[in-house]
Design a protein around this motif. Structure first.
Motif, mmCIF file in Angstrom:
data_model
loop_
_atom_site.group_PDB
_atom_site.id
_atom_site.type_symbol
_atom_site.label_atom_id
_atom_site.label_comp_id
_atom_site.label_asym_id
_atom_site.label_seq_id
_atom_site.Cartn_x
_atom_site.Cartn_y
_atom_site.Cartn_z
ATOM 1 N N ARG A 82 124.199 28.607 96.610
ATOM 2 C CA ARG A 82 124.993 29.704 96.034
ATOM 3 C C ARG A 82 124.867 29.677 94.508
ATOM 4 O O ARG A 82 124.835 30.714 93.861
ATOM 5 C CB ARG A 82 126.451 29.572 96.478
ATOM 6 C CG ARG A 82 127.356 30.674 96.012
ATOM 7 C CD ARG A 82 127.012 32.013 96.576
ATOM 8 N NE ARG A 82 127.476 32.134 97.946
ATOM 9 C CZ ARG A 82 127.364 33.248 98.642
ATOM 10 N NH1 ARG A 82 126.825 34.322 98.117
ATOM 11 N NH2 ARG A 82 127.779 33.294 99.882
ATOM 12 N N ASP A 86 123.631 32.883 92.481
ATOM 13 C CA ASP A 86 124.464 33.471 91.430
ATOM 14 C C ASP A 86 123.743 33.486 90.084
ATOM 15 O O ASP A 86 123.860 34.446 89.323
ATOM 16 C CB ASP A 86 125.791 32.724 91.311
ATOM 17 C CG ASP A 86 126.704 32.937 92.511
ATOM 18 O OD1 ASP A 86 126.439 33.857 93.325
ATOM 19 O OD2 ASP A 86 127.678 32.163 92.645
ATOM 20 N N GLY A 134 124.282 40.153 97.054
ATOM 21 C CA GLY A 134 125.565 39.632 96.588
ATOM 22 C C GLY A 134 126.688 40.624 96.780
ATOM 23 O O GLY A 134 127.823 40.244 97.071
ATOM 24 N N GLU A 137 127.946 40.149 100.115
ATOM 25 C CA GLU A 137 128.352 38.764 100.387
ATOM 26 C C GLU A 137 127.363 38.027 101.271
ATOM 27 O O GLU A 137 127.702 37.015 101.893
ATOM 28 C CB GLU A 137 129.766 38.699 100.987
ATOM 29 C CG GLU A 137 130.846 39.198 100.056
ATOM 30 C CD GLU A 137 130.931 38.410 98.752
ATOM 31 O OE1 GLU A 137 130.840 37.170 98.785
ATOM 32 O OE2 GLU A 137 131.079 39.053 97.697
ATOM 33 N N ARG A 139 123.869 35.749 101.893
ATOM 34 C CA ARG A 139 123.250 34.596 101.234
ATOM 35 C C ARG A 139 121.748 34.820 101.144
ATOM 36 O O ARG A 139 121.160 35.547 101.927
ATOM 37 C CB ARG A 139 123.503 33.314 102.035
ATOM 38 C CG ARG A 139 124.924 32.826 102.053
ATOM 39 C CD ARG A 139 125.365 32.161 100.759
ATOM 40 N NE ARG A 139 124.477 31.112 100.286
ATOM 41 C CZ ARG A 139 124.569 29.822 100.635
ATOM 42 N NH1 ARG A 139 125.510 29.423 101.460
ATOM 43 N NH2 ARG A 139 123.717 28.950 100.158
#
Length: 145
Positions: A82, A86, A134, A137, A139
């Motif tokens: 993550r 990000d 993203g 939500e 991955r």
């Protein structure tokens, strides 16, 4: 040796693992690349973005193995951390070019020749994908064969 690499977004590990044998095409939005070690690249990219060492990330289990149906002899599905996802999503064009240059230098130190433009294209595509998934939500995963 030829390696096919497909980065894709999926809602969870089970959904990502379900495409192990057929690949993500037609199931999830994906980006296709080839002929580099994506498992190693995921660690190197996160190391460059975060300043954590390659060894520290490898010991921490990055990247996370999601599926390895042929026990190391074929297809594998990995989950990008993550933190990396990000970092990619937040990176602007300048930062992506900087990370690309550092990655090219790391590969050169290991005797691997990588074009900076190609490296920047890979990371820019991944950043775009990370931003897109993203919002859902999802991955970021990597399928290699």
């Amino acid at each position: 040796m030829s390696i096919v690499i497909k980065f894709f977004g999926a809602p969870d590990r089970d959904a990502a693992a379900a495409v192990a044998h057929g690949g993500p095409d037609g199931v999830f939005e994906s980006l296709t690349f080839g002929n580099f070690d994506a498992e190693e690249a995921l660690i190197e990219w996160e190391s460059i973005f975060t300043g954590r060492s390659f060894e520290e990330l490898a010991v921490a289990g990055e990247p996370d193995g999601v599926a390895d149906p042929d026990d190391g002899e074929g297809v594998v599905v990995l989950a990008a951390s993550r933190v990396l996802q990000d970092a990619l999503a937040a990176a602007d064009e300048r930062r992506l070019a900087e990370v690309s240059q550092l990655w090219v230098q790391e590969r050169a130190a290991d005797g691997e020749v990588f074009d900076r433009e190609t490296a920047t294209g890979i990371l820019t595509g991944l950043a775009d994908l990370a931003r897109a998934i993203g919002g859902r939500e999802d991955r970021l995963y990597c399928w290699m064969a």
